[in-house]
Write a protein that holds these residues in place. Structure first.
Motif, mmCIF file in Angstrom:
data_model
loop_
_atom_site.group_PDB
_atom_site.id
_atom_site.type_symbol
_atom_site.label_atom_id
_atom_site.label_comp_id
_atom_site.label_asym_id
_atom_site.label_seq_id
_atom_site.Cartn_x
_atom_site.Cartn_y
_atom_site.Cartn_z
ATOM 1 N N ILE A 19 18.428 41.201 70.955
ATOM 2 C CA ILE A 19 17.264 40.700 71.686
ATOM 3 C C ILE A 19 16.129 40.354 70.723
ATOM 4 O O ILE A 19 15.472 39.311 70.848
ATOM 5 N N MET A 20 15.915 41.230 69.748
ATOM 6 C CA MET A 20 14.828 41.002 68.777
ATOM 7 C C MET A 20 15.015 39.713 67.992
ATOM 8 O O MET A 20 14.049 39.006 67.703
ATOM 9 N N ARG A 21 16.246 39.397 67.643
ATOM 10 C CA ARG A 21 16.502 38.186 66.846
ATOM 11 C C ARG A 21 16.137 36.924 67.632
ATOM 12 O O ARG A 21 15.547 35.992 67.086
ATOM 13 N N SER A 22 16.488 36.895 68.914
ATOM 14 C CA SER A 22 16.132 35.733 69.735
ATOM 15 C C SER A 22 14.624 35.654 69.924
ATOM 16 O O SER A 22 14.038 34.565 69.882
ATOM 17 N N ALA A 23 13.987 36.800 70.124
ATOM 18 C CA ALA A 23 12.532 36.824 70.293
ATOM 19 C C ALA A 23 11.832 36.317 69.035
ATOM 20 O O ALA A 23 10.872 35.538 69.107
ATOM 21 N N ARG A 24 12.336 36.728 67.870
ATOM 22 C CA ARG A 24 11.731 36.286 66.612
ATOM 23 C C ARG A 24 11.820 34.778 66.462
ATOM 24 O O ARG A 24 10.883 34.125 65.996
ATOM 25 N N GLU A 25 12.964 34.194 66.864
ATOM 26 C CA GLU A 25 13.120 32.734 66.786
ATOM 27 C C GLU A 25 12.152 32.017 67.716
ATOM 28 O O GLU A 25 11.836 30.844 67.501
ATOM 29 N N MET A 26 11.687 32.727 68.754
ATOM 30 C CA MET A 26 10.737 32.142 69.700
ATOM 31 C C MET A 26 9.293 32.427 69.303
ATOM 32 O O MET A 26 8.357 32.069 70.025
ATOM 33 N N GLY A 27 9.103 33.100 68.151
ATOM 34 C CA GLY A 27 7.763 33.429 67.689
ATOM 35 C C GLY A 27 7.123 34.575 68.441
ATOM 36 O O GLY A 27 5.897 34.706 68.471
ATOM 37 N N ILE A 28 7.949 35.422 69.056
ATOM 38 C CA ILE A 28 7.462 36.553 69.849
ATOM 39 C C ILE A 28 7.643 37.846 69.068
ATOM 40 O O ILE A 28 8.728 38.127 68.536
ATOM 41 N N ALA A 29 6.589 38.651 68.977
ATOM 42 C CA ALA A 29 6.648 39.938 68.274
ATOM 43 C C ALA A 29 7.452 40.944 69.092
ATOM 44 O O ALA A 29 7.539 40.836 70.324
ATOM 45 N N THR A 30 8.048 41.918 68.413
ATOM 46 C CA THR A 30 8.892 42.899 69.102
ATOM 47 C C THR A 30 8.474 44.328 68.784
ATOM 48 O O THR A 30 7.988 44.634 67.688
#
Length: 496
Positions: A19-30
């Motif tokens: 989940i974190m990897r997809s969020a990072r690609e979207m510019g979203i912090a985790t």
């Protein structure tokens, strides 16, 4: 649209990382949360922030709702992604998240409540004329009446817990005189596991295949399906090997099942990613089983055949966006297979194993994906599910995917614990799987622990033959050249 600049992942291990990897690609912090046992876990290191939430036992950490909510407030995360397992299908958690003014990346509490109870789910499906396995539509309250209904349905029948999952509260009854005893056992187990002793009965489909349909729905009423996954290779009613697409569905049956899955999702105004599960009998007739209101463990095979990142879609839906594609835009390209790599010993009825990963080297190369949460030297904790990783392969067709999986399993090096890798190789090499002629009884029909030893011996023989050919071909070479070409298998045999 709701703003999502930071997501807390209320989970651990491989799914948290995924989940974190997809969020990072979207510019979203985790934000990661972790228990005492997971202080050094990879998901904790990967996240932008990490919050300690309690002792090792999940009942004191990952399942404590208030600890998750407090971690969000502490870090300023606007949304929570629950992954799968833990709180992912907990309606109480969904309500609490909404009350706290946070966004749950998942369906509504109402959808969870309806689909979380098998009887309520059957009732919702019945309203839309979805095919159901013959049985009772309500919980059993009168044993004699239930016996009468069982005789009408025809033995063998299956007693199932209304709030069940993972095979708990489930009993197969072959004849009427065993009915009462088996029902009492099912009620007792269901009460213990779920706090709800409600059970119902269904006709037992003797050679079923387990087929599930991935669905996505947005808040604007758009719902699509992303085709099927075949999940029939199971042990203890839990999946080990999954693939997409199924080797037996015709385009017509696929379209029919997809339409039914969308209707089930519409029945509860479903939002987000979900899975509608069916059983398929030997005549290729299908029946609604249940709906899982979350992301599934096996979601990667769907991603590979459709090219769609399901986690990114979940986040977009939670932000209020419309689905960017329609049903007619989707198509199946290629074939994907997933093997769940569990810390289990297939030679001892798949008993969980714990220990240190003395060697841990993942396979690489074209068409190979590994979703994991461990590295060499780490310990497998006793507190959680024993899954180490998911090994996923993709090929142009099923035959290529099977051969690629065999290659990837051979390259996956794990020592220090027993795993399901040898079992995965057994499945890939077995004629029943390769031909597509198998069902959920695959393990009972074909697998015996001693067969793994036979496969080991066969591989050793092949290695010996190959080594002999190399030796013969280099007979005119120098001794140094011969030693350079000598197989690793022979070298290891000499050392041992």
């Amino acid at each position: 649209m709701p703003k999502i600049s930071k997501i807390l992942i209320a989970n651990r291990g491989e799914i948290a990382l995924r989940i974190m990897r997809s969020a990072r690609e979207m510019g979203i912090a985790t934000v990661a949360v972790f228990s005492e046992a997971d202080r050094g876990a990879l998901h904790v290191r990967y996240a932008d922030e990490a919050v300690f939430i309690g002792p090792s036992a999940s009942s004191q950490s990952y399942l404590v709702i208030e600890n998750i909510i407090e971690a969000c407030k502490k870090t300023g995360a606007e949304a929570i992604h629950p992954g799968y397992g833990f709180l992912s299908e907990n309606a109480k958690f969904a309500k609490r998240v909404a009350e706290a003014g946070l966004i749950l990346i998942g369906p509504s509490a109402a959808a969870m409540e309806t689909m979380g109870n098998k009887l309520a789910a059957k009732a919702a499906a019945l309203k839309h004329n979805i095919p159901l396995v013959p049985g009772t539509e309500e919980a059993i309250t009168d044993i004699e009446e239930a016996k009468k209904r069982a005789k009408e349905v025809g033995f063998p029948i299956l007693i199932k817990a209304a709030a069940g999952g993972g095979g708990k509260g489930m009993r197969i009854v072959e004849k009427a005189e065993d009915f009462e005893e088996q029902m009492n056992l099912a009620v007792s187990e269901a009460t213990s596991a779920f706090g709800d002793g409600s059970v119902f009965i269904e006709r037992y489909v003797t050679s079923p295949r387990h087929i599930e349909i991935q669905v996505l729905g947005d808040i604007h009423g758009n719902i699509v399906h992303l085709f099927e996954r075949e999940c029939s290779i199971q042990r203890r009613h839990q999946k080990v090997v999954e693939e997409a697409p199924s080797s037996v569905l015709t385009p017509i049956i696929r379209a029919q099942m997809g339409k039914c899955a969308v209707e089930v999702a519409k029945a509860v105004d479903y939002v987000g990613a979900g899975t509608v599960e069916f059983i398929l009998d030997e005549k290729l007739d299908f029946f609604f089983l249940e709906m899982n209101t979350r992301l599934q463990v096996e979601h990667p095979v769907t991603e590979l055949i459709t090219g769609i990142d399901l986690v990114k879609e979940q986040i977009k839906i939670a932000r209020g966006e419309k689905l960017s594609f329609k049903q007619e835009d989707l198509e199946i390209i290629g074939h994907a297979i997933e093997l769940r790599v569990y810390a289990e010993d297939p030679r001892t009825n798949f008993l969980p194993d714990i220990g240190t990963l003395k060697t841990y080297k993942i396979p690489k190369g074209i068409g190979v994906r590994v979703d994991d949460g461990f590295e060499q030297g780490m310990e497998i904790p006793i507190y959680y599910d024993p899954m180490i990783a998911k090994l996923i392969v993709y090929g142009n067709d099923r035959a290529e995917a099977i051969e690629r999986m065999i290659r990837a399993i051979a390259e996956y090096e794990i020592t220090g614990i027993e795993t399901t890798l040898p079992f995965g190789n057994f499945v890939m090499c077995h004629e029943a799987f390769r031909s597509g002629n198998f069902d959920t009884q695959f393990v009972e029909k074909y697998f015996k622990p001693e067969l793994l030893d036979e496969y080991d011996e066969m591989e050793a023989m092949i290695a010996a033959v190959m080594a002999a050919k190399v030796y013969q071909g280099s007979a005119k070479s120098t001794d140094v050249e011969a030693k350079q070409k000598e197989s690793n298998w022979i070298k290891n045999r000499r050392r041992n």
